[in-house]
Design a protein around this motif. Structure first.
Motif, mmCIF file in Angstrom:
data_model
loop_
_atom_site.group_PDB
_atom_site.id
_atom_site.type_symbol
_atom_site.label_atom_id
_atom_site.label_comp_id
_atom_site.label_asym_id
_atom_site.label_seq_id
_atom_site.Cartn_x
_atom_site.Cartn_y
_atom_site.Cartn_z
ATOM 1 N N PHE A 185 28.653 -82.461 -19.817
ATOM 2 C CA PHE A 185 28.885 -81.606 -18.536
ATOM 3 C C PHE A 185 29.850 -80.410 -18.756
ATOM 4 O O PHE A 185 30.837 -80.536 -19.244
ATOM 5 N N ASN A 233 16.041 -92.014 -1.429
ATOM 6 C CA ASN A 233 16.446 -92.208 -3.008
ATOM 7 C C ASN A 233 17.246 -90.886 -3.406
ATOM 8 O O ASN A 233 17.051 -89.934 -3.001
ATOM 9 N N ALA A 279 18.935 -85.185 -12.507
ATOM 10 C CA ALA A 279 17.895 -84.632 -13.232
ATOM 11 C C ALA A 279 18.542 -83.332 -13.763
ATOM 12 O O ALA A 279 19.433 -83.013 -13.078
ATOM 13 N N SER A 280 17.768 -82.808 -14.724
ATOM 14 C CA SER A 280 18.077 -81.393 -15.205
ATOM 15 C C SER A 280 16.876 -80.514 -15.884
ATOM 16 O O SER A 280 17.288 -79.584 -16.118
ATOM 17 N N THR A 317 11.633 -92.005 -8.186
ATOM 18 C CA THR A 317 11.156 -90.588 -7.491
ATOM 19 C C THR A 317 9.891 -90.214 -7.757
ATOM 20 O O THR A 317 9.423 -89.549 -6.830
ATOM 21 N N SER A 348 23.606 -92.524 -13.326
ATOM 22 C CA SER A 348 22.805 -92.451 -14.340
ATOM 23 C C SER A 348 22.191 -93.805 -15.137
ATOM 24 O O SER A 348 21.123 -93.773 -15.974
ATOM 25 N N GLU A 397 10.510 -88.190 -14.747
ATOM 26 C CA GLU A 397 9.883 -89.325 -15.621
ATOM 27 C C GLU A 397 8.987 -90.109 -14.837
ATOM 28 O O GLU A 397 9.256 -90.452 -13.365
ATOM 29 N N LEU A 417 21.290 -96.269 -12.701
ATOM 30 C CA LEU A 417 20.765 -96.997 -11.593
ATOM 31 C C LEU A 417 19.242 -96.259 -11.289
ATOM 32 O O LEU A 417 18.921 -95.099 -11.449
ATOM 33 N N THR A 418 18.533 -96.970 -10.831
ATOM 34 C CA THR A 418 17.049 -96.625 -10.404
ATOM 35 C C THR A 418 16.691 -97.352 -8.868
ATOM 36 O O THR A 418 17.204 -98.440 -8.799
ATOM 37 N N TYR A 439 24.316 -79.064 -17.667
ATOM 38 C CA TYR A 439 24.255 -80.272 -18.549
ATOM 39 C C TYR A 439 23.511 -79.826 -19.746
ATOM 40 O O TYR A 439 22.522 -79.393 -20.117
ATOM 41 N N LYS A 498 21.760 -95.165 -3.369
ATOM 42 C CA LYS A 498 22.153 -94.354 -4.421
ATOM 43 C C LYS A 498 23.477 -93.569 -3.755
ATOM 44 O O LYS A 498 24.111 -93.158 -4.544
ATOM 45 N N LEU A 518 27.030 -87.888 -11.123
ATOM 46 C CA LEU A 518 25.837 -88.107 -12.019
ATOM 47 C C LEU A 518 25.801 -89.241 -13.216
ATOM 48 O O LEU A 518 25.074 -89.900 -13.280
ATOM 49 N N TYR A 546 19.094 -99.961 -17.181
ATOM 50 C CA TYR A 546 19.153 -99.799 -15.629
ATOM 51 C C TYR A 546 19.270 -100.839 -14.876
ATOM 52 O O TYR A 546 18.774 -101.822 -15.039
ATOM 53 N N ALA A 558 18.033 -88.891 -7.532
ATOM 54 C CA ALA A 558 18.203 -89.120 -8.652
ATOM 55 C C ALA A 558 18.630 -87.892 -9.601
ATOM 56 O O ALA A 558 18.557 -86.705 -8.832
ATOM 57 N N GLY A 584 10.761 -81.680 -14.101
ATOM 58 C CA GLY A 584 10.194 -82.628 -15.049
ATOM 59 C C GLY A 584 10.727 -83.930 -14.781
ATOM 60 O O GLY A 584 11.906 -84.428 -14.759
HETATM 61 C C1 FMN Z 1 22.295 -85.808 -16.365
HETATM 62 C C2 FMN Z 1 20.863 -86.546 -15.953
HETATM 63 C C3 FMN Z 1 19.592 -85.748 -16.185
HETATM 64 C C4 FMN Z 1 18.661 -86.338 -16.114
HETATM 65 N N1 FMN Z 1 17.527 -85.533 -16.030
HETATM 66 C C5 FMN Z 1 16.441 -86.023 -15.793
HETATM 67 C C6 FMN Z 1 15.288 -85.247 -15.513
HETATM 68 O O1 FMN Z 1 15.273 -84.048 -15.636
HETATM 69 N N2 FMN Z 1 14.282 -85.795 -15.238
HETATM 70 C C7 FMN Z 1 14.036 -87.302 -14.781
HETATM 71 O O2 FMN Z 1 12.835 -87.732 -14.242
HETATM 72 N N3 FMN Z 1 15.109 -88.060 -15.011
HETATM 73 C C8 FMN Z 1 16.258 -87.586 -15.339
HETATM 74 N N4 FMN Z 1 17.210 -88.300 -15.632
HETATM 75 C C9 FMN Z 1 17.082 -89.827 -15.561
HETATM 76 C C10 FMN Z 1 16.979 -90.499 -14.039
HETATM 77 O O3 FMN Z 1 18.058 -89.852 -13.258
HETATM 78 C C11 FMN Z 1 16.774 -91.772 -14.122
HETATM 79 O O4 FMN Z 1 15.872 -92.001 -14.783
HETATM 80 C C12 FMN Z 1 16.901 -92.506 -12.859
HETATM 81 O O5 FMN Z 1 16.625 -93.871 -13.049
HETATM 82 C C13 FMN Z 1 15.718 -91.970 -11.812
HETATM 83 O O6 FMN Z 1 15.885 -92.883 -10.526
HETATM 84 P P1 FMN Z 1 14.712 -93.400 -9.734
HETATM 85 O O7 FMN Z 1 14.050 -94.531 -10.817
HETATM 86 O O8 FMN Z 1 15.294 -94.029 -8.585
HETATM 87 O O9 FMN Z 1 13.923 -92.312 -9.450
HETATM 88 C C14 FMN Z 1 18.534 -87.609 -15.699
HETATM 89 C C15 FMN Z 1 19.735 -88.523 -15.832
HETATM 90 C C16 FMN Z 1 20.860 -87.857 -15.797
HETATM 91 C C17 FMN Z 1 22.139 -88.669 -15.717
#
Ligand code: FMN
Length: 211
Positions: free
Chosen positions: A188, A35, A39-40, A59, A86, A54, A88-89, A183, A108, A82, A102, A37, A52
């Protein structure tokens, strides 16, 4: 000369993303597939990263069960990847709170048009297109106050960097050659021009010249 004093007003930003490097977390699904994902939210101290993440994403589930992950840093031209990720899960079914925004995507890497690259110490793959890649091991996941996220402490066990950003001989990353994708408030940016450095820099030819 009197410095110009900023004129502050009360602002109401809908997010607090002030401008941090974006990254891509590679993790391993229960069936052994990868997988990825975007993040920032992160900081680093020593060999430890705190991410951090979610709580309702695939993930977080993966990190709790399979601690070997990758943290891949895209440079500025990779920003469209990205955007592709953005909405997709990797989680199926999509959590109710995300169902309107989503869709489930089991692959991915292909969806983002990125290439998996085998890691050396962990199971999760790296992102080949990222010039800077960390292999890391999740050591602790602490639930956030409201339960919507985890503070993920991960120990970086190996750093991979493209030759173009590594100082020959020392192995240091050359910050002048490295362009992280920044970000900020849902936009961006490439990083801007260098404005200074610390006396502890191992790259600069001399200490900073300041008043
Ligand atoms: C630019 C950007 C920054 C993001 N930052 C975070 C982050 O810091 N932490 C987080 O958990 N998700 C962040 N996300 C959201 C996850 O990418 C999103 O929830 C995604 O569904 C996670 O995929 P997963 O469900 O397959 O884990 C961000 C998304 C984008 C596009």
């Amino acid at each position: 000369m009197v410095a110009e004093i900023p004129s502050h007003v009360v602002a109401h930003p809908h997010v607090l993303y002030v401008g941090t490097p974006a990254f891509l977390v590679g993790s391993t699904n229960p069936d052994g597939t990868a997988n990825l994902a975007a993040a920032s939210s992160s900081w680093a101290l020593g060999d430890m990263l705190c991410l951090g993440i979610e709580a309702d994403g695939q993930t977080a589930l993966n990190l709790a069960e399979r601690p070997g992950i990758t943290v891949n840093y895209p440079s500025a031209p990779l920003w469209p990847a990205l955007v592709r990720l953005s909405r997709l899960t990797g989680r199926s079914p999509v959590p109710a709170a995300k169902a309107d925004r989503y869709t489930f995507e089991p692959d991915k890497f292909t969806a983002a048009r990125l290439t998996p690259q085998a890691s050396e110490l962990v199971e999760a793959p790296r992102v080949a297109e990222c010039l800077l890649q960390f292999e890391a091991a999740v050591r602790r996941m602490t639930p956030g106050l409201d339960g919507s996220y985890f503070m993920v402490e991960a120990e970086v066990v190996r750093v991979h960097a493209d030759e173009s950003i590594v100082q020959p001989g020392s192995g240091e990353i050359d910050p002048r050659a490295w362009h992280p994708l920044v970000y900020a408030f849902r936009h961006f940016f490439d990083r801007g021009d260098e404005v200074g450095w610390l006396p502890s820099s191992r790259i600069a030819p001399h200490p900073p010249v300041i008043d």
